[in-house]
Design an enzyme around this catalytic site. Structure first.
Site, PDB file in Angstrom:
ATOM      1  N   SER A 172       0.862  -1.176   0.000  1.00  0.00           N
ATOM      2  CA  SER A 172       0.000   0.000   0.000  1.00  0.00           C
ATOM      3  C   SER A 172       0.905   1.233   0.000  1.00  0.00           C
ATOM      4  O   SER A 172       1.844   1.322  -0.788  1.00  0.00           O
ATOM      5  CB  SER A 172      -0.929  -0.036   1.224  1.00  0.00           C
ATOM      6  OG  SER A 172      -1.755   1.104   1.274  1.00  0.00           O
ATOM      7  N   TYR A 188      -4.722   8.595  -6.740  1.00  0.00           N
ATOM      8  CA  TYR A 188      -3.771   7.606  -6.217  1.00  0.00           C
ATOM      9  C   TYR A 188      -4.152   7.183  -4.801  1.00  0.00           C
ATOM     10  O   TYR A 188      -4.173   5.988  -4.480  1.00  0.00           O
ATOM     11  CB  TYR A 188      -2.355   8.183  -6.236  1.00  0.00           C
ATOM     12  CG  TYR A 188      -1.310   7.252  -5.674  1.00  0.00           C
ATOM     13  CD1 TYR A 188      -1.053   6.033  -6.293  1.00  0.00           C
ATOM     14  CD2 TYR A 188      -0.583   7.593  -4.538  1.00  0.00           C
ATOM     15  CE1 TYR A 188      -0.082   5.164  -5.788  1.00  0.00           C
ATOM     16  CE2 TYR A 188       0.379   6.732  -4.029  1.00  0.00           C
ATOM     17  CZ  TYR A 188       0.634   5.522  -4.650  1.00  0.00           C
ATOM     18  OH  TYR A 188       1.573   4.670  -4.141  1.00  0.00           O
ATOM     19  N   LYS A 191      -5.190   3.393  -3.097  1.00  0.00           N
ATOM     20  CA  LYS A 191      -4.522   2.752  -1.964  1.00  0.00           C
ATOM     21  C   LYS A 191      -5.466   2.576  -0.778  1.00  0.00           C
ATOM     22  O   LYS A 191      -5.343   1.607  -0.022  1.00  0.00           O
ATOM     23  CB  LYS A 191      -3.276   3.553  -1.568  1.00  0.00           C
ATOM     24  CG  LYS A 191      -2.153   3.494  -2.605  1.00  0.00           C
ATOM     25  CD  LYS A 191      -1.729   2.061  -2.883  1.00  0.00           C
ATOM     26  CE  LYS A 191      -0.532   1.988  -3.830  1.00  0.00           C
ATOM     27  NZ  LYS A 191      -0.103   0.582  -4.084  1.00  0.00           N
TER      28      LYS A 191
END
Length: 278
Positions: free
Chosen positions: A134, A148, A152
């Site tokens: 992660s 982004y 994650k």
């Protein structure tokens, strides 16, 4: 007995260092990436302990072929490292149509599909270890990281649920949350920025790009040291679920815990006011 690893995104960066560390520990490794020739060149002395395979995690047929080849060669998969991914950075409104879909196709759905392909083997073995790479971006949203970070955050939620589902089969899951590491993650060949430039965002957008450019290859994290820790975790009978990799990552996690605590306390009296009357 030596372990068999399967590592995605093993062509460079953290993935390549994990391959190196696992081989040095005497384990066997299935190293996958879009350019397996690069992997073979980097580990020319690995011999039969290394199997380099082509794998674009957005292509299910390549995932199935890679898992089949791994099992044909080594007979089992003990450790899966879901490392393949990239960063779609920049302000959300400056991102283009399809940017989020492409980000999730690699960082989320690619990770899902590789995991789905490997799990039947681990269930049969009644043993296995999955490490999902992660980021601190999965702990805290940041300016210029809306797409982004959301990818994650998805990996974080998936991992928390998956860990509970597979625990009865002797399979462990660890979330590895790196801070800033000296890899090519911020290079132009790795990172993507939105192309829909807007005048209202011009100043802050330039600050974000310049900030990443100035930090590139000056990050505090050492990917080789992270790889060493990952190999150590793989040898633990009860590995941790969450590992904040790097002093900066630990600070981000601590700050998030503190913020959540304060937010809960600020609204705790309101929480029961929505309970129904029975």
């Amino acid at each position: 007995m030596s372990k068999v690893w399967m590592v995605t995104g093993a062509t460079r960066g953290i993935g390549a260092e994990i391959v190196r560390a696992a081989l040095a520990a005497g384990d066997r490794v299935v190293a996958t990436g879009r350019n397996p020739e690069t992997i073979l060149g980097a580990f020319a002395d690995a011999g039969d302990a290394l199997l380099a395979l082509p794998l674009d995690v957005t292509k299910p047929d390549q995932i199935a072929a890679a898992v089949e080849a791994a099992l044909e060669r080594f007979g089992r998969i003990d450790v899966l490292v879901n490392n393949a991914g990239y960063g779609q950075l920049g302000l959300f409104e400056e991102s283009g149509i399809g940017d989020a879909e492409r980000q999730f196709s690699t960082n989320v759905f690619g990770l899902f599909n590789v995991t789905r392909a490997v799990l039947p083997t681990m269930r049969t073995q009644r043993a296995g270890y999955i490490l999902n790479i992660s980021s601190i971006a999965g702990i805290r949203g940041g300016l210029g990281g809306s797409i982004y970070c959301s990818s994650k955050f998805a990996v974080e939620g998936f991992s928390e649920s998956l860990a509970q589902e597979v625990a009865p089969f002797g399979i462990h899951v660890t979330l590895v949350e790196p801070g800033f590491f000296r890899t090519d993650f911020l290079d132009e060949t790795s990172v993507s920025f939105g192309t829909n430039a807007l005048d209202d965002y011009a100043e802050v957008s330039a600050q974000i790009r310049n900030g990443y450019r100035d930090r590139n290859h000056r990050q505090v994290g050492d990917p080789a040291k992270l790889a060493s820790v990952v190999v150590d975790l793989s040898n633990r009978a009860e590995p941790p679920f969450r590992y904040a990799a790097g002093s900066d990552a630990a600070e981000v996690l601590a700050a998030k815990i503190n913020r959540l605590t304060n937010e809960l306390q600020a609204t705790r009296a309101l929480s029961p006011t929505t309970d129904g009357d029975f």
